[in-house]
Write a protein that holds these residues in place. Sequence first.
Motif, PDB file in Angstrom:
ATOM      1  N   VAL A   1       3.322   5.859  -5.864  1.00 12.54           N
ATOM      2  CA  VAL A   1       3.095   6.038  -7.302  1.00 12.54           C
ATOM      3  C   VAL A   1       2.019   7.100  -7.535  1.00 12.54           C
ATOM      4  O   VAL A   1       2.180   7.993  -8.377  1.00 12.54           O
ATOM      5  N   LEU A   2       0.933   7.027  -6.787  1.00  7.02           N
ATOM      6  CA  LEU A   2      -0.127   8.038  -6.936  1.00  7.02           C
ATOM      7  C   LEU A   2       0.402   9.430  -6.613  1.00  7.02           C
ATOM      8  O   LEU A   2       0.116  10.403  -7.334  1.00  7.02           O
ATOM      9  N   GLU A   3       1.184   9.541  -5.548  1.00  5.72           N
ATOM     10  CA  GLU A   3       1.757  10.833  -5.164  1.00  5.72           C
ATOM     11  C   GLU A   3       2.679  11.358  -6.253  1.00  5.72           C
ATOM     12  O   GLU A   3       2.701  12.566  -6.540  1.00  5.72           O
ATOM     13  N   SER A   4       3.447  10.482  -6.866  1.00  7.07           N
ATOM     14  CA  SER A   4       4.389  10.920  -7.902  1.00  7.07           C
ATOM     15  C   SER A   4       3.658  11.483  -9.109  1.00  7.07           C
ATOM     16  O   SER A   4       4.099  12.469  -9.718  1.00  7.07           O
TER      17      SER A   4
ATOM     18  N   LEU B   1      -9.861   0.961 -17.551  1.00  4.98           N
ATOM     19  CA  LEU B   1      -8.957   2.017 -18.000  1.00  4.98           C
ATOM     20  C   LEU B   1      -9.720   3.269 -18.431  1.00  4.98           C
ATOM     21  O   LEU B   1      -9.224   4.387 -18.267  1.00  4.98           O
ATOM     22  N   ALA B   2     -10.936   3.098 -18.953  1.00  7.54           N
ATOM     23  CA  ALA B   2     -11.692   4.235 -19.486  1.00  7.54           C
ATOM     24  C   ALA B   2     -12.047   5.260 -18.416  1.00  7.54           C
ATOM     25  O   ALA B   2     -12.051   6.468 -18.681  1.00  7.54           O
ATOM     26  N   SER B   3     -12.351   4.808 -17.217  1.00 10.34           N
ATOM     27  CA  SER B   3     -12.777   5.730 -16.147  1.00 10.34           C
ATOM     28  C   SER B   3     -11.701   5.970 -15.103  1.00 10.34           C
ATOM     29  O   SER B   3     -11.947   6.630 -14.086  1.00 10.34           O
ATOM     30  N   LEU B   4     -10.515   5.469 -15.353  1.00  6.38           N
ATOM     31  CA  LEU B   4      -9.439   5.558 -14.370  1.00  6.38           C
ATOM     32  C   LEU B   4      -9.001   6.999 -14.112  1.00  6.38           C
ATOM     33  O   LEU B   4      -8.887   7.429 -12.963  1.00  6.38           O
ATOM     34  N   GLN B   5      -8.741   7.744 -15.179  1.00  8.76           N
ATOM     35  CA  GLN B   5      -8.220   9.100 -15.017  1.00  8.76           C
ATOM     36  C   GLN B   5      -9.216  10.026 -14.304  1.00  8.76           C
ATOM     37  O   GLN B   5      -8.820  10.752 -13.380  1.00  8.76           O
ATOM     38  N   PRO B   6     -10.496  10.036 -14.692  1.00  7.55           N
ATOM     39  CA  PRO B   6     -11.444  10.898 -13.964  1.00  7.55           C
ATOM     40  C   PRO B   6     -11.516  10.568 -12.473  1.00  7.55           C
ATOM     41  O   PRO B   6     -11.627  11.482 -11.640  1.00  7.55           O
ATOM     42  N   LEU B   7     -11.441   9.283 -12.147  1.00  9.01           N
ATOM     43  CA  LEU B   7     -11.492   8.900 -10.730  1.00  9.01           C
ATOM     44  C   LEU B   7     -10.261   9.424 -10.004  1.00  9.01           C
ATOM     45  O   LEU B   7     -10.354   9.941  -8.878  1.00  9.01           O
ATOM     46  N   PHE B   8      -9.088   9.314 -10.634  1.00  8.45           N
ATOM     47  CA  PHE B   8      -7.868   9.819 -10.025  1.00  8.45           C
ATOM     48  C   PHE B   8      -7.916  11.339  -9.871  1.00  8.45           C
ATOM     49  O   PHE B   8      -7.557  11.892  -8.823  1.00  8.45           O
ATOM     50  N   ASP B   9      -8.381  12.017 -10.913  1.00 13.19           N
ATOM     51  CA  ASP B   9      -8.464  13.476 -10.864  1.00 13.19           C
ATOM     52  C   ASP B   9      -9.335  13.947  -9.701  1.00 13.19           C
ATOM     53  O   ASP B   9      -9.078  15.010  -9.103  1.00 13.19           O
ATOM     54  N   ALA B  10     -10.354  13.147  -9.368  1.00 12.58           N
ATOM     55  CA  ALA B  10     -11.236  13.515  -8.267  1.00 12.58           C
ATOM     56  C   ALA B  10     -10.549  13.442  -6.918  1.00 12.58           C
ATOM     57  O   ALA B  10     -11.052  13.996  -5.935  1.00 12.58           O
ATOM     58  N   GLN B  11      -9.365  12.795  -6.865  1.00 19.51           N
ATOM     59  CA  GLN B  11      -8.630  12.678  -5.601  1.00 19.51           C
ATOM     60  C   GLN B  11      -7.642  13.825  -5.403  1.00 19.51           C
ATOM     61  O   GLN B  11      -6.992  13.937  -4.363  1.00 19.51           O
ATOM     62  N   LEU B  12      -7.531  14.709  -6.403  1.00 20.29           N
ATOM     63  CA  LEU B  12      -6.511  15.747  -6.374  1.00 20.29           C
ATOM     64  C   LEU B  12      -7.014  17.069  -5.831  1.00 20.29           C
ATOM     65  O   LEU B  12      -8.179  17.429  -5.979  1.00 20.29           O
ATOM     66  N   ALA B  13      -6.074  17.773  -5.195  1.00 19.84           N
ATOM     67  CA  ALA B  13      -6.381  19.120  -4.701  1.00 19.84           C
ATOM     68  C   ALA B  13      -5.539  20.124  -5.466  1.00 19.84           C
ATOM     69  O   ALA B  13      -4.484  19.809  -5.998  1.00 19.84           O
TER      70      ALA B  13
ATOM     71  N   PHE C   1       0.824  -1.211   0.000  1.00 24.87           N
ATOM     72  CA  PHE C   1       0.000   0.000   0.000  1.00 24.87           C
ATOM     73  C   PHE C   1       0.858   1.261   0.000  1.00 24.87           C
ATOM     74  O   PHE C   1       0.496   2.270  -0.614  1.00 24.87           O
ATOM     75  N   MET C   2       2.023   1.203   0.667  1.00 29.30           N
ATOM     76  CA  MET C   2       2.915   2.362   0.684  1.00 29.30           C
ATOM     77  C   MET C   2       3.462   2.662  -0.712  1.00 29.30           C
ATOM     78  O   MET C   2       3.521   3.825  -1.130  1.00 29.30           O
ATOM     79  N   VAL C   3       3.835   1.620  -1.437  1.00 34.97           N
ATOM     80  CA  VAL C   3       4.367   1.820  -2.794  1.00 34.97           C
ATOM     81  C   VAL C   3       3.261   2.299  -3.731  1.00 34.97           C
ATOM     82  O   VAL C   3       3.478   3.186  -4.570  1.00 34.97           O
TER      83      VAL C   3
ATOM     84  N   ARG D   1       0.161  18.973  -8.566  1.00 33.07           N
ATOM     85  CA  ARG D   1      -1.009  18.802  -7.707  1.00 33.07           C
ATOM     86  C   ARG D   1      -0.607  17.972  -6.488  1.00 33.07           C
ATOM     87  O   ARG D   1       0.546  17.585  -6.317  1.00 33.07           O
ATOM     88  N   ARG D   2      -1.571  17.681  -5.628  1.00 30.14           N
ATOM     89  CA  ARG D   2      -1.345  16.792  -4.497  1.00 30.14           C
ATOM     90  C   ARG D   2      -2.615  15.989  -4.238  1.00 30.14           C
ATOM     91  O   ARG D   2      -3.714  16.373  -4.668  1.00 30.14           O
ATOM     92  N   LEU D   3      -2.468  14.879  -3.529  1.00 34.37           N
ATOM     93  CA  LEU D   3      -3.632  14.087  -3.152  1.00 34.37           C
ATOM     94  C   LEU D   3      -4.350  14.804  -2.020  1.00 34.37           C
ATOM     95  O   LEU D   3      -3.742  15.148  -1.010  1.00 34.37           O
ATOM     96  N   ARG D   4      -5.642  15.026  -2.185  1.00 38.90           N
ATOM     97  CA  ARG D   4      -6.420  15.733  -1.166  1.00 38.90           C
ATOM     98  C   ARG D   4      -6.398  14.971   0.160  1.00 38.90           C
ATOM     99  O   ARG D   4      -6.214  15.536   1.220  1.00 38.90           O
ATOM    100  N   ASP D   5      -6.628  13.678   0.105  1.00 43.03           N
ATOM    101  CA  ASP D   5      -6.617  12.798   1.282  1.00 43.03           C
ATOM    102  C   ASP D   5      -5.895  11.530   0.851  1.00 43.03           C
ATOM    103  O   ASP D   5      -6.498  10.643   0.244  1.00 43.03           O
ATOM    104  N   PRO D   6      -4.582  11.437   1.123  1.00 42.91           N
ATOM    105  CA  PRO D   6      -3.799  10.302   0.629  1.00 42.91           C
ATOM    106  C   PRO D   6      -4.375   8.932   0.979  1.00 42.91           C
ATOM    107  O   PRO D   6      -4.436   8.039   0.126  1.00 42.91           O
ATOM    108  N   ALA D   7      -4.802   8.737   2.224  1.00 45.35           N
ATOM    109  CA  ALA D   7      -5.344   7.430   2.621  1.00 45.35           C
ATOM    110  C   ALA D   7      -6.604   7.111   1.830  1.00 45.35           C
ATOM    111  O   ALA D   7      -6.790   5.981   1.350  1.00 45.35           O
TER     112      ALA D   7
END
Length: 212
Positions: free
Chosen positions: A150-153, A200-212, A144-146, A160-166
């Motif tokens: 990757v998400l943080e990188s 893969l089609a919905s992956l990027q929008p879901l990730f973008d929603a985690q960003l601040a 989970f740390m790795v 940008r940054r992760l709004r809530d990393p956990a």
Amino acid sequence: MDGGAVRRDTGGASSPSGRRREREREQMRNLLLDTARGIAAEQGWQAVTIRRIADRIEYTSPVIYQYFSGKDALVSEVMCIGFRDITDRIEATMAEPVDSRLAALATAFWSFAFGAPELYQAMNGQAGVSFDGADMPPEVSRGFMVFHAVLESIAAEQGRRLRDPAAAVHTMWAYLHGFVALAMSGRVAGGAEQGERYMLASLQPLFDAQLA
């Protein structure tokens, strides 16, 4: 000093016989783990028992208990093997360009799950052994740390940054696992290939929603 004295092999861990015994013990442990995985791949984890493992390798059950206290201990080791493998694959995606790293992460996750479904099932409690925060093996924590790294990188390279990393780690991991589980159980119309495309089609929008 008696120059003709013969040095005795006392059988300690550093002696030739001690090292040989250690190698033999490791080989037997690997055989037991591989045999359990083989039965699980053929018939599912519910079919894996100490007796069946013993029968397949033509040993008696008591021999196996010299290496594992029972099926749960053996499955826990299989689970750790799986997490070490998937963590290595996830970590390798750090070398991908940032614009393709997220897709590479998802593809690595998917490829691992379908390349070794018996490992993936053991990792996710389908072998009858799960884990909680208090008992989480280090291999699981590192996975989970790795994944988080990757998400943080990806976020950092986009400024940008992760709004809530956990929350981001759990959300993205659950998303990938959900598609894997549905496809693995045959519940995606079009099969696994279609399931991967949907993922893969919905992956990027879901990730973008985690960003601040």
